[in-house]
Write a protein that holds these residues in place. Structure first.
Motif, PDB file in Angstrom:
ATOM      1  N   GLY A  39       0.825  -1.206   0.000  1.00 27.16           N
ATOM      2  CA  GLY A  39       0.000   0.000   0.000  1.00 27.16           C
ATOM      3  C   GLY A  39       0.855   1.250   0.000  1.00 27.16           C
ATOM      4  N   MET A  40       0.216   2.373  -0.338  1.00 26.76           N
ATOM      5  CA  MET A  40       1.004   3.612  -0.377  1.00 26.76           C
ATOM      6  C   MET A  40       0.206   4.792   0.176  1.00 26.76           C
ATOM      7  SD  MET A  40       3.527   4.737  -3.352  1.00 26.76           S
ATOM      8  CE  MET A  40       4.686   6.063  -3.154  1.00 26.76           C
ATOM      9  N   VAL A  41       0.894   5.662   0.915  1.00 32.84           N
ATOM     10  CA  VAL A  41       0.298   6.883   1.456  1.00 32.84           C
ATOM     11  C   VAL A  41       1.161   8.050   0.980  1.00 32.84           C
ATOM     12  CG1 VAL A  41      -0.260   8.142   3.573  1.00 32.84           C
ATOM     13  CG2 VAL A  41      -0.559   5.654   3.489  1.00 32.84           C
ATOM     14  N   PHE A  42       0.503   9.087   0.475  1.00 27.80           N
ATOM     15  CA  PHE A  42       1.256  10.170  -0.143  1.00 27.80           C
ATOM     16  C   PHE A  42       1.371  11.399   0.757  1.00 27.80           C
ATOM     17  CE2 PHE A  42      -0.470   7.429  -3.325  1.00 27.80           C
ATOM     18  CZ  PHE A  42       0.582   7.265  -4.229  1.00 27.80           C
ATOM     19  N   GLN A  43       2.184  12.331   0.266  1.00 26.50           N
ATOM     20  CA  GLN A  43       2.452  13.563   1.009  1.00 26.50           C
ATOM     21  C   GLN A  43       1.175  14.356   1.286  1.00 26.50           C
ATOM     22  OE1 GLN A  43       5.318  15.906  -1.044  1.00 26.50           O
ATOM     23  NE2 GLN A  43       5.164  17.641   0.355  1.00 26.50           N
ATOM     24  N   LYS A  44       0.413  14.584   0.208  1.00 22.74           N
ATOM     25  CA  LYS A  44      -0.812  15.341   0.375  1.00 22.74           C
ATOM     26  C   LYS A  44      -1.949  14.352   0.550  1.00 22.74           C
ATOM     27  CE  LYS A  44      -2.807  19.308  -1.695  1.00 22.74           C
ATOM     28  NZ  LYS A  44      -3.780  18.906  -2.709  1.00 22.74           N
ATOM     29  N   PRO A  45      -2.723  14.481   1.651  1.00 22.68           N
ATOM     30  CA  PRO A  45      -3.841  13.556   1.817  1.00 22.68           C
ATOM     31  C   PRO A  45      -4.720  13.629   0.572  1.00 22.68           C
ATOM     32  CG  PRO A  45      -3.646  15.027   3.732  1.00 22.68           C
ATOM     33  CD  PRO A  45      -2.668  15.508   2.706  1.00 22.68           C
ATOM     34  N   ASN A  46      -5.036  12.470  -0.022  1.00 21.51           N
ATOM     35  CA  ASN A  46      -5.787  12.487  -1.276  1.00 21.51           C
ATOM     36  C   ASN A  46      -7.011  11.576  -1.213  1.00 21.51           C
ATOM     37  OD1 ASN A  46      -4.311  10.175  -1.092  1.00 21.51           O
ATOM     38  ND2 ASN A  46      -3.682  10.123  -3.225  1.00 21.51           N
ATOM     39  N   PRO A  47      -7.956  11.886  -0.295  1.00 22.00           N
ATOM     40  CA  PRO A  47      -9.158  11.043  -0.260  1.00 22.00           C
ATOM     41  C   PRO A  47      -9.931  11.193  -1.570  1.00 22.00           C
ATOM     42  CG  PRO A  47      -9.423  12.964   1.180  1.00 22.00           C
ATOM     43  CD  PRO A  47      -8.014  12.993   0.676  1.00 22.00           C
ATOM     44  N   PRO A  86     -18.805  13.234   3.076  1.00 20.05           N
ATOM     45  CA  PRO A  86     -17.635  13.171   2.183  1.00 20.05           C
ATOM     46  C   PRO A  86     -16.303  13.209   2.961  1.00 20.05           C
ATOM     47  CG  PRO A  86     -18.777  15.281   1.963  1.00 20.05           C
ATOM     48  CD  PRO A  86     -19.624  14.419   2.853  1.00 20.05           C
ATOM     49  N   GLY A  87     -15.341  12.423   2.496  1.00 14.20           N
ATOM     50  CA  GLY A  87     -14.020  12.354   3.132  1.00 14.20           C
ATOM     51  C   GLY A  87     -13.285  13.671   3.046  1.00 14.20           C
ATOM     52  N   THR A  88     -13.601  14.464   2.051  1.00 14.44           N
ATOM     53  CA  THR A  88     -12.890  15.726   1.873  1.00 14.44           C
ATOM     54  C   THR A  88     -13.291  16.756   2.931  1.00 14.44           C
ATOM     55  OG1 THR A  88     -14.587  16.163   0.216  1.00 14.44           O
ATOM     56  CG2 THR A  88     -12.421  15.545  -0.590  1.00 14.44           C
ATOM     57  N   GLY A  89     -14.331  16.448   3.734  1.00 11.79           N
ATOM     58  CA  GLY A  89     -14.752  17.386   4.779  1.00 11.79           C
ATOM     59  C   GLY A  89     -13.937  17.275   6.061  1.00 11.79           C
ATOM     60  N   LEU A  90     -13.012  16.337   6.104  1.00  4.52           N
ATOM     61  CA  LEU A  90     -12.214  16.147   7.321  1.00  4.52           C
ATOM     62  C   LEU A  90     -11.051  17.132   7.385  1.00  4.52           C
ATOM     63  CD1 LEU A  90     -11.922  12.237   7.270  1.00  4.52           C
ATOM     64  CD2 LEU A  90     -13.549  13.614   8.591  1.00  4.52           C
ATOM     65  N   SER A  91     -10.469  17.267   8.585  1.00  5.19           N
ATOM     66  CA  SER A  91      -9.251  18.084   8.713  1.00  5.19           C
ATOM     67  C   SER A  91      -8.101  17.368   8.015  1.00  5.19           C
ATOM     68  CB  SER A  91      -8.888  18.261  10.186  1.00  5.19           C
ATOM     69  OG  SER A  91      -8.345  17.062  10.697  1.00  5.19           O
ATOM     70  N   GLY A  92      -6.998  18.077   7.799  1.00  7.42           N
ATOM     71  CA  GLY A  92      -5.852  17.495   7.088  1.00  7.42           C
ATOM     72  C   GLY A  92      -5.346  16.218   7.749  1.00  7.42           C
ATOM     73  N   GLY A  93      -5.207  16.283   9.062  1.00  3.31           N
ATOM     74  CA  GLY A  93      -4.703  15.117   9.788  1.00  3.31           C
ATOM     75  C   GLY A  93      -5.661  13.947   9.706  1.00  3.31           C
TER      76      GLY A  93
END
Ligand SMILES: Nc1ncnc2c1ncn2[C@@H]1O[C@H](COP(=O)(O)OP(=O)(O)O)[C@@H](O)[C@H]1O
Ligand SMILES: [Mg+2]
Lengths: 235, 251
Positions: B87-95, B144-151
């Motif tokens: 799996g991979m997780v990137f620098q900028k959260p990308n939901p 929507p996932g995009t409504g969350l805080s960055g963390g």
């Protein structure tokens, strides 16, 4: 320090400053020990007084170095060689402070001595002291040069100090036997001899720190031991 | 146990060589940090481990990458299965622009991991719990996932990554867009995740590498200059370039 300079100049300055304070503190200890020995062997009260008064200077260096180390750790988070510079500075300063204290204690006892000392005893005390002074000087040189082999030399030399301490102790015990009425002086002389030996031990501690500073690993094995102590104290 | 073995890996972007003869062993169930100045090839190396470089036309990879002793650069490698395992997780959260639930259930759906709605619910819940996000979002799984805080978004991406139970998780500067508290939460999470996954993290923060990893590799100009236990790298590195970099004496 032989490393390339830090990108952040103020950080570089802080480390250099810490380094300079260790050297100044070390020199102050060298001077204190030298004067303390001269004071007792030549019965010079002025020198003894000077050592007692100047000890405050050494204590202040210790406090200053401690403060600098805490600041470096909190504000700079030193890594690798810088981390070792910082941590060993803290440990070295506490050994140097003890050297200052022990020199002061020798001087206090010097002022309390009543009689002149026999030549054999003075000679024996001079021999062990000269050896310890040489060790301290070599240790500070090893720090300046960042030299692990020089630190190892000091470490190995501790054995000789143990031997010379025992020879000096024998002279003190002889003195005690021959001067039963002067138990006070004899007791002071026992402590003085022990103090000189302990200064040697602290010097060896500093040498061990220098080895770690340079190599990033600890000196392996037990410290070389000379003859068993005649009068043992805590190590 | 060695989980991943990179052997003599060279990577080219067109004619330009980005990685030179990289050989590195990655320990199972431990965190390996990759550090080094920008452009030294950390992300390129990370992308070798799940064949993400395949999607870059001009990119060619030479050498062997053995995962569980199987060379993933071999023709017979099933890349879809591979990316399930790695799996991979990137620098900028990308939901994805979808609900929290859909973000996490996406992978398991593709890989046919659940037989029923109930099984999928369980996968979503466990993944969010493992990503330390469940408590905060359990009542709004269909927002929507995009409504969350960055963390939170980054932890959602981690939940999404672990939902398909990968053996390895690659993280490329996962905290560089996060504040210190969100960063601490991710670091705590990494510590937990390593019990079940092998983790490789690229980070620009030396302190973070020191805090989260057991092994560290230092890259410089496409070369792996030094690698070893994190403890050793940060206390007493062998190479002067490594020391200059981690102590802030570089260029
Ligand atoms: N898609 C790409 N196309 C061409 N060159 C690339 C591409 N991605 C990376 N590079 C080059 O490869 C080198 C390594 O980059 P990268 O792996 O992103 O380094 P890092 O992650 O350490 O900052 C750089 O010189 C960069 O310009
Ligand atoms: Mg990158």
């Amino acid at each position: 320090m032989t490393e390339a300079p830090h990108t952040v100049k103020s950080y570089e300055e802080e480390l250099k400053n810490l380094n300079a304070n260790i050297i100044k503190m070390g020199s102050a200890c060298e001077e204190a020990l030298g004067k303390a020995i001269q004071a007792i062997t030549t019965r010079n009260s002025d020198f003894a007084e000077a050592v007692i008064n100047d000890d405050e200077k050494i204590d202040k260096y210790e406090a200053l170095i401690e403060q600098q180390v805490v600041n470096l750790i909190a504000l700079r988070q030193p890594m690798a060689i810088d981390l070792r510079e910082t941590v060993t500075a803290l440990k070295m300063s506490s050994d140097l402070e003890r050297i200052g204290d022990l020199s002061k204690n020798i001087s206090k006892r010097t002022l309390l001595l009543n009689e002149n000392l026999p030549k054999n005893l003075v000679d024996a005390l001079n021999r062990v002291s000269a050896s310890v002074q040489k060790q301290l000087k070599s240790t500070l040189d090893a720090y300046l040069e960042r030299s692990a082999p020089m630190a190892v030399n000091v470490w190995e030399g501790d054995e000789q100090i143990d031997d010379l301490t025992n020879l000096c102790m024998q002279e003190v015990i002889k003195y005690l036997k021959e001067n039963e009425k002067n138990l006070d002086d004899g007791t002071h002389l026992l402590f003085v001899t022990k103090n000189v030996e302990r200064i040697g031990d602290h010097t060896t501690n500093v040498a061990e720190q220098i080895y770690y500073l340079v190599k990033g690993e600890y000196l392996e094995g037990d410290r070389p031991k000379g003859t068993e102590p005649i009068v043992s104290g805590e190590k | 146990m060695i989980k991943i073995k990179a052997k003599d890996v060279d990577v080219f972007y067109g004619k330009k060589q980005a990685l030179f003869n990289i050989s590195l062993d990655i320990e199972e169930n431990q965190v390996t940090a990759l550090i080094g100045p920008s452009g030294c090839g950390k992300s390129t190396f990370l992308r070798c481990l799940n064949r993400m470089n395949d999607v870059i036309d001009i990119c060619s990879v030479k050498g062997k990458i053995l995962i569980n002793d199987f060379n993933i650069n071999d023709k017979s490698c099933d890349v879809v299965r591979l990316r399930e395992k790695i799996g991979m997780v990137f620098q900028k959260p990308n939901p994805f622009p979808k609900t929290l639930y859909e973000n996490v259930s996406y992978g398991p759906t593709i890989h046919g991991m659940a037989q029923s709605k109930q099984e999928m619910d369980e996968i979503v819940e466990t993944s969010l719990k493992k990503a330390a996000l469940w408590k905060e979002v359990k009542d709004r799984l269909h927002e929507p996932g995009t409504g969350l805080s960055g963390g939170q978004q980054q932890r959602l991406c981690i939940a999404r990554a672990i939902s398909v139970r990968p053996e390895v998780i690659l993280m490329d500067e996962p905290c560089s867009a996060l504040d210190p508290i969100a960063t601490a939460q991710i670091e705590e999470l990494i510590d937990e995740l390593k019990k079940e996954h092998t983790i490789i993290i690229v980070t620009h923060s030396m302190a973070q590498a020191a805090r989260v990893s057991q092994h560290t590799g230092f890259f410089h100009l496409g070369q792996l200059i030094e690698h070893g236990s994190t403890d050793k790298i940060f206390k007493n590195p062998d190479n002067t370039k490594t020391q200059d970099y981690i102590t802030g004496r570089f260029g």
